[in-house]
Design an enzyme around this catalytic site. Structure first.
Site, short mmCIF file in Angstrom:
data_model
loop_
_atom_site.label_atom_id
_atom_site.label_comp_id
_atom_site.label_asym_id
_atom_site.label_seq_id
_atom_site.Cartn_x
_atom_site.Cartn_y
_atom_site.Cartn_z
N LYS A 15 0.80 -1.33 0.18
CA LYS A 15 0.24 -0.28 0.25
C LYS A 15 0.49 1.52 -0.39
O LYS A 15 1.03 1.94 -0.49
CB LYS A 15 -0.84 0.40 1.46
CG LYS A 15 -1.60 -0.78 1.40
CD LYS A 15 -2.49 -1.21 2.33
CE LYS A 15 -2.08 -1.04 3.78
NZ LYS A 15 -1.49 -2.56 4.16
N ARG A 90 -9.41 0.93 9.66
CA ARG A 90 -9.27 -0.22 10.15
C ARG A 90 -10.38 -0.54 11.03
O ARG A 90 -10.64 -1.93 11.41
CB ARG A 90 -7.43 -0.62 10.70
CG ARG A 90 -6.84 -0.70 9.68
CD ARG A 90 -5.50 -0.75 10.53
NE ARG A 90 -4.76 -1.44 10.37
CZ ARG A 90 -3.46 -1.51 9.49
NH1 ARG A 90 -2.72 0.30 9.44
NH2 ARG A 90 -2.23 -1.66 9.72
N ARG A 129 11.82 -7.07 4.67
CA ARG A 129 11.48 -5.74 5.35
C ARG A 129 12.16 -5.78 6.63
O ARG A 129 12.58 -4.71 7.33
CB ARG A 129 10.53 -5.28 5.56
CG ARG A 129 10.33 -4.05 5.41
CD ARG A 129 8.47 -3.03 5.01
NE ARG A 129 7.56 -3.62 6.27
CZ ARG A 129 6.22 -3.57 6.13
NH1 ARG A 129 6.14 -3.23 5.13
NH2 ARG A 129 5.89 -3.80 7.50
N ARG A 135 12.06 -3.06 11.50
CA ARG A 135 10.93 -2.24 12.02
C ARG A 135 10.36 -3.23 13.00
O ARG A 135 10.94 -4.50 12.96
CB ARG A 135 9.45 -2.77 11.21
CG ARG A 135 9.45 -1.06 10.84
CD ARG A 135 7.71 -0.72 9.30
NE ARG A 135 6.58 -1.28 10.11
CZ ARG A 135 5.66 -1.26 9.21
NH1 ARG A 135 6.05 -0.64 8.62
NH2 ARG A 135 4.57 -1.93 9.99
N ARG A 146 -0.84 -9.75 13.36
CA ARG A 146 -1.53 -8.48 12.29
C ARG A 146 -2.51 -9.28 11.48
O ARG A 146 -3.36 -8.50 10.19
CB ARG A 146 -0.34 -7.79 11.64
CG ARG A 146 0.91 -6.56 12.72
CD ARG A 146 2.16 -6.34 12.66
NE ARG A 146 1.96 -5.80 11.20
CZ ARG A 146 3.20 -5.69 10.74
NH1 ARG A 146 4.17 -6.11 10.90
NH2 ARG A 146 3.33 -4.68 9.29
P1 ADP Z 1 1.25 -2.93 7.84
O1 ADP Z 1 0.11 -2.17 6.67
O2 ADP Z 1 2.39 -3.39 7.37
O3 ADP Z 1 0.62 -3.92 9.12
P2 ADP Z 1 1.12 -0.48 9.30
O4 ADP Z 1 2.10 0.99 8.98
O5 ADP Z 1 0.11 0.43 8.90
O6 ADP Z 1 1.91 -1.51 8.67
O7 ADP Z 1 0.05 -0.01 10.52
C1 ADP Z 1 1.33 -0.75 11.58
C2 ADP Z 1 0.66 -0.64 13.08
O8 ADP Z 1 0.52 0.60 13.73
C3 ADP Z 1 -0.34 -1.39 12.79
O9 ADP Z 1 0.04 -2.72 13.41
C4 ADP Z 1 -1.49 -0.85 14.19
O10 ADP Z 1 -0.63 -0.76 15.54
C5 ADP Z 1 -0.87 0.79 14.84
N1 ADP Z 1 -2.01 1.31 13.05
C6 ADP Z 1 -1.79 1.49 11.88
N2 ADP Z 1 -3.00 2.39 11.95
C7 ADP Z 1 -4.51 1.73 12.33
C8 ADP Z 1 -5.59 2.10 12.82
N3 ADP Z 1 -6.11 2.42 11.54
N4 ADP Z 1 -6.12 1.66 13.26
C9 ADP Z 1 -5.45 0.80 14.53
N5 ADP Z 1 -3.99 1.02 14.70
C10 ADP Z 1 -3.49 0.93 13.67
#
Ligand code: ADP
Length: 193
Positions: A15, A90, A129, A135, A146
């Site tokens: 994404k 989400r 990654r 990370r 996740r």
């Molecule tokens: P990925 O898409 O690889 O899961 P992101 O960078 O989008 O990674 O998100 C990393 C973490 O940040 C998620 O696992 C969550 O803990 C938190 N997070 C990100 N966006 C949200 C959201 N919209 N609602 C709740 N938690 C979020």
């Protein structure tokens, strides 16, 4: 005319990669809640400290926090022709809050692009990654959580937008450039419409 798109898909689906490629080309601003949270962690803010533990466990940060960050960043970018929401919404609460915020601007979600990638490929990408970016949530254990979380929230968020006939699914297993071509073909059609 504004254009707002959600990039939706499991962790490591690509994404952020795709959002960054297309944002300048279309004058859209990428808003990634994951990037915003990691910036808070890097700055050592109270919010960042609260979020880090939750993120490292692969769980979701509270709706209040992410909705607040999105609202702030939408306000900070009045010149954007629209937004690419990446990692947000989400939950149902987040989706409803987003609709309300957009409505206040006389806008809406025009498109949800769902990137489909199978779990095995996602795990491979995460391992790569982890080495490249370090990370702290890119561990096998956090990734399992996740992916479970993704299964749960996609079952809520996708139907929300399917009801608005906004969802288009694309194959995220293809090489980056090919995915970009698919994304651009859809955007060109939709933005023109
Ligand atoms: P990925 O898409 O690889 O899961 P992101 O960078 O989008 O990674 O998100 C990393 C973490 O940040 C998620 O696992 C969550 O803990 C938190 N997070 C990100 N966006 C949200 C959201 N919209 N609602 C709740 N938690 C979020």
């Amino acid at each position: 005319m504004s254009f707002n798109v959600i990039f939706f898909g499991p962790p490591a689906a690509g994404k952020g990669t795709q959002a960054k490629i297309i944002e300048t080309k279309y004058g859209l601003k990428q808003l990634s809640t994951g990037d915003m949270l990691r910036a808070q962690i890097a700055e050592g803010t109270t919010l960042g400290k609260q979020a880090k533990e939750i993120m490292d466990a692969g769980k979701l940060v509270s709706d209040e926090i992410v909705i607040g960050m999105i609202a702030d960043n939408m306000e900070k970018n009045p010149q954007a022709k629209g937004f690419i929401f990446d990692g947000f919404p989400r939950t149902n609460t987040q989706a409803q809050a987003l609709d309300t915020m957009l409505k206040e601007r006389g806008e809406k979600i025009n498109l949800v692009l769902e990137l489909q990638v199978d779990d095995e490929a996602l795990l491979e990408r995460i391992k790569k990654r982890a080495i490249e970016e370090g990370r702290s949530d890119d561990t096998v254990d956090a990734m399992k959580v996740r992916l479970e979380q993704y299964r749960d929230y996609s079952a809520v968020v996708l139907p929300y937008y399917q009801a608005q006939e906004a969802v288009i699914t694309i194959d995220g297993m293809r090489p980056v450039e090919e995915v970009t071509m698919q994304v651009e073909a859809i955007l060109a059609d939709d933005i023109a419409a």
